[in-house]
Enzyme design. Sequence first.
Site, PDB file in Angstrom:
ATOM      1  CB  SER A   1      24.946 -26.781 -28.917  1.00  0.00           C
ATOM      2  OG  SER A   1      25.428 -26.027 -27.827  1.00  0.00           O
TER       3      SER A   1
ATOM      4  CE1 TYR B   1      29.998 -28.604 -30.135  1.00  0.00           C
ATOM      5  CE2 TYR B   1      29.325 -26.614 -28.970  1.00  0.00           C
ATOM      6  CZ  TYR B   1      29.150 -27.957 -29.253  1.00  0.00           C
ATOM      7  OH  TYR B   1      28.126 -28.656 -28.657  1.00  0.00           O
TER       8      TYR B   1
END
Length: 267
Positions: free
Chosen positions: A155, A169
């Site tokens: 990501s 995250y």
Amino acid sequence: MNGTRHPKTALVTGASTGIGAEFARALAERGYSLVLVARRFELMTQLGAELGDRFGVTVRPLPADLAGPSGLAKVEERLRADGSGEDAPIDLLVNNAGRGGGGHFHRQETDELDAMIDLNIRAVTRLGRAALAAHVARRAAGEGRRPMGVINVSSLAGELPANPGGAVYGATKAFVTRWSESAAEEVAPHDLHVTAVLAGFVRTEMTREADLPDLAFVPKERIARESLRAWAAGHTSVVPDMRYRAARNLLRVLPGPAFKALTRRRR
């Protein structure tokens, strides 16, 4: 290993919905037999039936919870198959399964953080190692130039100098990207490819509550298509959207303090 010629085969994790399902469709269209890994057996079975009917490929569901040791071990064992038994060896691993989670770090539950780290880091690393070890062994045994390797879905959150509200995250995705790029260099002499996919916002179950305009989201089909193209070309990373590629380039030149000042003003 034996001399049997097996069909090219890919294993996709998190394959029941979202980006994983789109990778499965794109690979089936390219003639890959598939092993689909997820927790939801019924959804995988439905997807497998659709792809088998449409593309004439073999699709086998492998239900497993990759955040737990038994599920992880089951998939590692499948990745180690060398073709000497009834299971075809895996040519491409798509490490797509992942877990999100936001909020201030000190307020997040430790069980939530453990599950995120287990799935986003431990599972990706263990499965990647199993796949690449098998691939190196096949190359050493003389298995030509058949395309083999790993795609890791990361990501752009891992590129941010600071990610308030998504600290763990973002850190897990930074690990995935850096590990992928390093592993790619290590296995390149064996003609193996490892590619990190730095996706932006995507409409999935993980982002269904995100209050963002539709233009902010990248189509899942584009992510799968461009990622497979980048992997086949041997790129170590890919950002499958022009806008997010520009954002990544900006992050590379924008000083960390300036970025942090911008995020503070937005909070």
